[in-house]
Design a protein around this motif. Structure first.
Motif, PDB file in Angstrom:
ATOM      1  N   UNK A  33      15.263  29.141 -32.834  1.00 29.72           N
ATOM      2  CA  UNK A  33      14.783  30.005 -31.761  1.00 29.72           C
ATOM      3  C   UNK A  33      15.585  31.298 -31.708  1.00 29.72           C
ATOM      4  N   UNK A  34      14.910  32.355 -31.294  1.00 32.05           N
ATOM      5  CA  UNK A  34      15.529  33.642 -31.001  1.00 32.05           C
ATOM      6  C   UNK A  34      15.463  33.805 -29.493  1.00 32.05           C
ATOM      7  N   UNK A  35      16.568  34.156 -28.862  1.00 28.05           N
ATOM      8  CA  UNK A  35      16.595  34.312 -27.414  1.00 28.05           C
ATOM      9  C   UNK A  35      16.589  35.801 -27.077  1.00 28.05           C
ATOM     10  N   UNK A  36      15.538  36.220 -26.386  1.00 29.37           N
ATOM     11  CA  UNK A  36      15.387  37.600 -25.946  1.00 29.37           C
ATOM     12  C   UNK A  36      15.658  37.649 -24.448  1.00 29.37           C
ATOM     13  N   UNK A  37      16.544  38.552 -24.032  1.00 26.96           N
ATOM     14  CA  UNK A  37      16.958  38.622 -22.635  1.00 26.96           C
ATOM     15  C   UNK A  37      17.545  40.004 -22.358  1.00 26.96           C
ATOM     16  N   UNK A  38      17.658  40.351 -21.095  1.00 25.02           N
ATOM     17  CA  UNK A  38      18.315  41.593 -20.690  1.00 25.02           C
ATOM     18  C   UNK A  38      19.813  41.345 -20.555  1.00 25.02           C
ATOM     19  N   UNK A  39      20.599  42.307 -20.944  1.00 21.17           N
ATOM     20  CA  UNK A  39      22.061  42.124 -20.905  1.00 21.17           C
ATOM     21  C   UNK A  39      22.578  41.808 -19.499  1.00 21.17           C
ATOM     22  N   UNK A  57      21.364  39.792 -17.531  1.00 19.80           N
ATOM     23  CA  UNK A  57      21.128  38.357 -17.320  1.00 19.80           C
ATOM     24  C   UNK A  57      21.940  37.482 -18.269  1.00 19.80           C
ATOM     25  N   UNK A  58      22.847  38.079 -19.011  1.00 21.86           N
ATOM     26  CA  UNK A  58      23.561  37.365 -20.087  1.00 21.86           C
ATOM     27  C   UNK A  58      24.255  36.087 -19.602  1.00 21.86           C
ATOM     28  N   UNK A  59      24.949  36.135 -18.497  1.00 22.57           N
ATOM     29  CA  UNK A  59      25.679  34.943 -18.029  1.00 22.57           C
ATOM     30  C   UNK A  59      24.710  33.801 -17.714  1.00 22.57           C
ATOM     31  N   UNK A  60      23.623  34.108 -17.056  1.00 24.59           N
ATOM     32  CA  UNK A  60      22.648  33.065 -16.729  1.00 24.59           C
ATOM     33  C   UNK A  60      21.995  32.512 -17.996  1.00 24.59           C
ATOM     34  N   UNK A  61      21.659  33.396 -18.928  1.00 24.35           N
ATOM     35  CA  UNK A  61      21.030  32.973 -20.181  1.00 24.35           C
ATOM     36  C   UNK A  61      22.005  32.138 -21.009  1.00 24.35           C
ATOM     37  N   UNK A  62      23.278  32.505 -21.000  1.00 20.07           N
ATOM     38  CA  UNK A  62      24.285  31.723 -21.735  1.00 20.07           C
ATOM     39  C   UNK A  62      24.321  30.290 -21.210  1.00 20.07           C
ATOM     40  N   UNK A  63      24.191  30.108 -19.908  1.00 17.00           N
ATOM     41  CA  UNK A  63      24.140  28.763 -19.341  1.00 17.00           C
ATOM     42  C   UNK A  63      22.915  27.989 -19.807  1.00 17.00           C
ATOM     43  N   UNK A  96      19.115  22.318 -33.105  1.00  8.87           N
ATOM     44  CA  UNK A  96      18.329  23.547 -33.051  1.00  8.87           C
ATOM     45  C   UNK A  96      19.217  24.754 -33.362  1.00  8.87           C
ATOM     46  N   UNK A  97      18.748  25.592 -34.253  1.00  8.16           N
ATOM     47  CA  UNK A  97      19.451  26.817 -34.630  1.00  8.16           C
ATOM     48  C   UNK A  97      18.998  27.926 -33.677  1.00  8.16           C
ATOM     49  N   UNK A  98      19.879  28.322 -32.758  1.00 11.00           N
ATOM     50  CA  UNK A  98      19.535  29.295 -31.723  1.00 11.00           C
ATOM     51  C   UNK A  98      20.252  30.611 -32.000  1.00 11.00           C
ATOM     52  N   UNK A  99      19.470  31.672 -32.125  1.00 11.04           N
ATOM     53  CA  UNK A  99      20.045  33.001 -32.307  1.00 11.04           C
ATOM     54  C   UNK A  99      20.254  33.626 -30.931  1.00 11.04           C
ATOM     55  N   UNK A 100      21.518  33.790 -30.570  1.00  9.70           N
ATOM     56  CA  UNK A 100      21.930  34.438 -29.316  1.00  9.70           C
ATOM     57  C   UNK A 100      22.829  35.595 -29.748  1.00  9.70           C
ATOM     58  N   UNK A 155      12.508  34.979 -38.774  1.00 11.65           N
ATOM     59  CA  UNK A 155      13.024  33.717 -39.332  1.00 11.65           C
ATOM     60  C   UNK A 155      12.831  32.524 -38.405  1.00 11.65           C
ATOM     61  N   UNK A 156      12.771  32.765 -37.133  1.00 11.25           N
ATOM     62  CA  UNK A 156      12.795  31.686 -36.134  1.00 11.25           C
ATOM     63  C   UNK A 156      11.405  31.152 -35.821  1.00 11.25           C
ATOM     64  N   UNK A 157      11.360  29.886 -35.418  1.00 12.94           N
ATOM     65  CA  UNK A 157      10.098  29.251 -35.042  1.00 12.94           C
ATOM     66  C   UNK A 157       9.516  29.851 -33.772  1.00 12.94           C
ATOM     67  N   UNK A 158      10.387  30.243 -32.859  1.00 16.66           N
ATOM     68  CA  UNK A 158       9.946  30.663 -31.527  1.00 16.66           C
ATOM     69  C   UNK A 158      10.855  31.763 -30.991  1.00 16.66           C
ATOM     70  N   UNK A 159      10.290  32.599 -30.135  1.00 17.80           N
ATOM     71  CA  UNK A 159      11.086  33.564 -29.382  1.00 17.80           C
ATOM     72  C   UNK A 159      11.067  33.101 -27.934  1.00 17.80           C
ATOM     73  N   UNK A 160      12.216  32.722 -27.421  1.00 14.84           N
ATOM     74  CA  UNK A 160      12.333  32.385 -26.006  1.00 14.84           C
ATOM     75  C   UNK A 160      12.506  33.695 -25.252  1.00 14.84           C
ATOM     76  N   UNK A 161      11.537  34.024 -24.415  1.00 15.87           N
ATOM     77  CA  UNK A 161      11.544  35.262 -23.655  1.00 15.87           C
ATOM     78  C   UNK A 161      12.056  34.969 -22.250  1.00 15.87           C
ATOM     79  N   UNK A 162      13.325  35.280 -22.018  1.00 20.75           N
ATOM     80  CA  UNK A 162      13.950  35.068 -20.708  1.00 20.75           C
ATOM     81  C   UNK A 162      13.514  36.222 -19.812  1.00 20.75           C
ATOM     82  N   UNK A 163      12.541  35.944 -18.955  1.00 23.15           N
ATOM     83  CA  UNK A 163      11.830  36.991 -18.224  1.00 23.15           C
ATOM     84  C   UNK A 163      12.372  37.174 -16.811  1.00 23.15           C
ATOM     85  N   UNK A 164      12.676  38.410 -16.494  1.00 24.57           N
ATOM     86  CA  UNK A 164      13.193  38.796 -15.180  1.00 24.57           C
ATOM     87  C   UNK A 164      12.849  40.264 -14.967  1.00 24.57           C
TER      88      UNK A 164
END
Length: 122
Positions: free
Chosen positions: A6-12, A14-20, A32-36, A57-66
């Motif tokens: 997975x590739x994790x897309x997020x706004x900077x 929100x980084x602390x919340x996304x890291x959790x 799972x191979x997670x690109x952060x 390269x990744x199977x999915x893009x996790x879109x952390x939406x805010x």
């Protein structure tokens, strides 16, 4: 189909919340191979080229939406790139705020951008 990467897309902002969230994902799915970006990018790398290569390269893009993500030019580029090159099925929303506070992009309107846990944590 099982998600192995997975590739994790997020706004900077929100980084602390996304890291959790990523910490929880790695506990639940250690294989799972997670690109952060903050843990994967290396000094001296062409970071922009790396981001787009990793999306492909990744199977999915996790879109952390805010609201922060909605206003981020980089988040916008990342999910649009995934949509254009991999299709809507390769984007999985992770809403950080309820959709009444942060509506999803019209191009992703077929995706569910709500989660009952948002009303507990939000």
């Amino acid at each position: 189909q099982d998600i192995l990467s997975a590739f994790v897309s997020y706004a900077s902002q929100d980084r602390a919340r996304v890291a959790g969230l990523i910490q929880g994902m790695r506990k639940a799915r250690p294989e799972m191979d997670i690109f952060f970006d903050v843990t994967a990018l290396r000094s001296g790398e062409d970071w922009e080229q790396t981001l787009f290569r990793e999306i492909l390269r990744r199977d999915i893009l996790f879109l952390c939406w805010s609201r922060n993500a909605k206003n981020s030019p980089w988040v916008d580029q990342e999910w649009h790139y995934a949509l254009e090159h991999k299709g809507i099925q390769a984007i999985e929303p992770i809403p950080l705020e309820p959709p009444d506070l942060c509506p999803p992009p019209s191009e992703l309107s077929k995706k569910h951008f709500n989660d009952s846990l948002l009303y507990i944590t939000g």
